[in-house]
Scaffold this active site. Structure first.
Site, PDB file in Angstrom:
ATOM      1  N   PHE A 393       0.846  -1.191   0.000  1.00  0.00           N
ATOM      2  CA  PHE A 393       0.000   0.000   0.000  1.00  0.00           C
ATOM      3  C   PHE A 393       0.878   1.237   0.000  1.00  0.00           C
ATOM      4  O   PHE A 393       1.758   1.403   0.848  1.00  0.00           O
ATOM      5  CB  PHE A 393      -0.906   0.014   1.228  1.00  0.00           C
ATOM      6  CG  PHE A 393      -2.108  -0.899   1.109  1.00  0.00           C
ATOM      7  CD1 PHE A 393      -2.195  -1.853   0.111  1.00  0.00           C
ATOM      8  CD2 PHE A 393      -3.155  -0.781   1.997  1.00  0.00           C
ATOM      9  CE1 PHE A 393      -3.291  -2.697   0.010  1.00  0.00           C
ATOM     10  CE2 PHE A 393      -4.271  -1.601   1.910  1.00  0.00           C
ATOM     11  CZ  PHE A 393      -4.340  -2.568   0.918  1.00  0.00           C
ATOM     12  N   GLU A 394       0.603   2.134  -0.925  1.00  0.00           N
ATOM     13  CA  GLU A 394       1.340   3.385  -1.037  1.00  0.00           C
ATOM     14  C   GLU A 394       0.351   4.537  -1.134  1.00  0.00           C
ATOM     15  O   GLU A 394      -0.859   4.352  -0.926  1.00  0.00           O
ATOM     16  CB  GLU A 394       2.293   3.332  -2.238  1.00  0.00           C
ATOM     17  CG  GLU A 394       3.317   2.205  -2.143  1.00  0.00           C
ATOM     18  CD  GLU A 394       4.276   2.134  -3.325  1.00  0.00           C
ATOM     19  OE1 GLU A 394       4.409   3.152  -4.035  1.00  0.00           O
ATOM     20  OE2 GLU A 394       4.876   1.066  -3.539  1.00  0.00           O
ATOM     21  N   GLY A 395       0.829   5.715  -1.470  1.00  0.00           N
ATOM     22  CA  GLY A 395      -0.062   6.865  -1.624  1.00  0.00           C
ATOM     23  C   GLY A 395      -0.865   7.120  -0.370  1.00  0.00           C
ATOM     24  O   GLY A 395      -0.353   7.168   0.742  1.00  0.00           O
TER      25      GLY A 395
END
Length: 607
Positions: A393-395
């Site tokens: 998971f990024e952003g």
């Protein structure tokens, strides 16, 4: 008003008392009592006993033998970009009484002050001092004030300051003493990597320190704690001490507990002692070119399929398909892909579905999204016969709500629902389920300075937001491989900033994971260390793969320092971890593009 008049009156008062003594011998004792009432009540203000009695933010204080104003020691406070090197102690005082606070200082910006006075808090400062100079301020306590906090600090990012011979002169408060030794220490529930402890409360204690094998493990404010990061099927000895402003009690009698055998603890226990993890661009094409599953070299022990992506940011519905022929002319058929996965697994390799990536934001903000995530990820795992799940998971996939300041008890829905979803998948697939995570340093190590958006200056609420997820799942986690790239400078446990691209950055970032660290400077909230076999270092495989590419020579220096305590350079680790699991890279495709430099170096290093 009285504070300003008191210095003028004080000489007349002394003179009057002296005259009375000459004419009335019976007043001698009274005069001696009056003089004895005012004393220096600061503890260890000369720093001759190290930092005893003092607490310094983020480990910013130390005691030096030069320069000193008097005696053999002085305080050195070293500010950082987000820490002002505040050192303080709480002192018992009398209500409605006058006090004078003084200290000799030199160096950079330095402040001296008192808070919690019950009237007006005071401070004084100097911009810089090439040699020792004295700072002094006075205050009067409020009608019900029984303690004040005295402190020194510098200013953010400025040079170190020094303080010595600090005094707080005035009437002493009620006698203080360290708390009694805790009783009733007992072990509760155990897992393969943790032991729960509890004990009886101690009168006068403001906190407790838990020791494992005679070494400090963590500080807590209550009468229970869970010690994590332990090895399976291993006996451990625990003790606890009570603490308050005066000091610490002796250690309690020890209690012994044995962790459970491995079987939980993350699955994937049949990985090699040192593993190589890589991401395979299976669903898209970029400049690195498409690599078929069957063409992945045997060097790779864990292969993460990039990526399973959401149908929308908030749906929780995850889909995966092979790269379209138009983008990847050499893509294999689905049948060939599945057969190649089985062949890798037969050779002892693990193949996982990775969810997220830079363009695949997933926000499980509702229970419906959580349930859709579990259902859709299960379908992918079942269809392709995969070994587990990688969370990338990024952003803004993880972002903490204001007020969510304790990683041990998260309240933000996207965090709570992700933890719940992964635990559900783990329960469904059992002990062999492989769980890995690949957060960026922003989401993990930056929690050393900031956590959430609350009392730390309105920082980005994503800072440290992976910490509650990692902590809640540490007994299920097979591997954490933080992305040590695409990152700005990050502060390490040495309170210095480290920049990506060299061995020093990877040593400092990994040392934090293997040592543990206070979250946002709060020593009551210490993120516990992970086991070294749970940790791999994340790196870009080539200069094209991400900012922060590290040459093989620097990678090897980092491995030498962490596993052998050699080639450590300027950063000194808090331990040596020969069982560090290995390396992760973005990506297999980029490594192929770069003539397999990354994987060849790994093979050569670990044999």
């Amino acid at each position: 008003m009285e504070r300003t008049r008191r210095p003028a009156l004080y000489p007349r008062l002394v003179a009057a008392l002296a005259a009375a003594v000459l004419t009335a011998g019976g007043l001698v004792a009274a005069a001696q009592t009056a003089r004895a009432a005012d004393a220096d009540i600061a503890r260890n203000g000369g720093f001759e006993s190290g930092l005893t009695g003092w607490s310094c933010t983020a480990g910013s204080g130390s005691v030096v033998t030069t320069p000193v104003h008097g005696g053999g020691g002085a305080l050195k406070g070293t500010p950082a970009g987000n820490d002002n090197a505040k050192c303080s102690q709480t002192v018992t005082v009398k209500p409605d009484s006058a006090y004078t606070l003084s200290s000799w200082v030199r160096g950079g910006y330095v402040y001296l002050g008192a808070s919690g006075t019950g009237t007006t808090d005071v401070s004084t400062w100097t911009q810089s001092a090439a040699d020792w100079q004295k700072l002094t301020t006075t205050f009067r306590t409020g009608p019900s004030t029984t303690s004040v906090t005295i402190y020194t600090h510098g200013w953010y990012g400025t040079p170190a300051y020094y303080a010595d011979d600090l005094t707080l002169v005035g009437p002493g408060g009620a006698p203080e003493q360290a708390p009694a030794v805790p009783t009733g220490l007992k072990a509760g529930s155990v897992t393969s990597t943790s032991v729960a402890l509890s004990w009886a409360p101690v009168t006068g204690a403001t906190g407790y320190t838990v020791y494992r094998g005679g070494v400090k493990a963590l500080d807590v404010s209550g009468t229970s704690a869970t010690v994590t990061g332990l090895s399976p099927a291993t006996a451990y000895s625990f003790q606890v001490a009570a603490t308050n402003a005066v000091g610490a009690s002796a250690l309690s009698p020890a209690v012994t507990a044995t962790t459970a055998p491995s079987g939980g603890g993350g699955g994937g226990g049949d990985l090699p002692a040192h593993a190589l993890v890589g991401y395979l661009h299976s669903s898209f094409a970029n400049g690195s070119g498409y690599t078929r599953m069957a063409d992945v070299p045997a060097s790779w022990d864990v292969i993460n399929l990039a990526f399973g992506e959401p149908t929308s940011v908030t749906s929780g519905d995850i889909r995966f398909s092979l790269c379209p022929v138009a983008e990847c002319p050499n893509v294999e058929s689905v049948a060939e892909f599945k057969a190649a996965i089985k062949a890798k697994q037969a050779a002892g390799k693990k193949v996982l579905i990775s969810i997220g990536g830079a363009n695949g934001q997933v926000q499980l903000s509702t229970t419906a999204a959580r349930d859709a995530f579990v259902s859709s990820v299960s379908k992918i795992i079942d269809e392709y016969g995969l070994d587990g799940l990688d969370i990338d998971f990024e952003g803004h996939s993880l972002s903490l709500n204001t007020g969510d300041t304790d990683f041990r008890n998260p309240t933000t829905p996207v965090v709570v629902n992700l933890i719940s979803a992964i635990k559900t998948l783990k329960a469904k697939y059992g002990a062999d389920f492989v769980l890995t995570m690949a957060p960026e340093t922003f989401f993990v190590q930056l929690g050393y300075q900031f956590y959430g958006s609350g009392p730390w200056g309105g920082q980005d609420p994503r800072a440290g937001s992976y910490l509650p997820v990692i902590h809640a799942l540490r007994d299920d986690l097979t591997l954490l491989h933080v992305q040590d790239y695409n990152s700005g400078p990050i502060m390490g446990l040495d309170n210095q900033y480290h920049s990506m691209g060299g061995a020093d950055f990877h040593i400092a970032m990994t040392d934090m994971l293997l040592t543990g660290f206070p979250v946002a400077g709060d020593t009551t909230k210490v993120f516990p260390a992970l086991r070294p076999e749970q940790v791999a270092i994340g790196l870009p495989a080539s200069t094209q793969a991400g900012n922060g590419h590290t040459s093989p020579a620097e990678v090897n220096k980092a491995l030498n320092c962490l596993t052998k305590k050699t080639d450590c350079g300027s950063y000194q680790t808090h331990g040596t971890w020969p069982t560090l699991r290995g390396l992760m890279t973005w990506s297999i495709n980029w490594d192929r593009f770069n003539q397999w430099e990354f994987s060849k170096n790994f093979d050569a290093y670990f044999g």
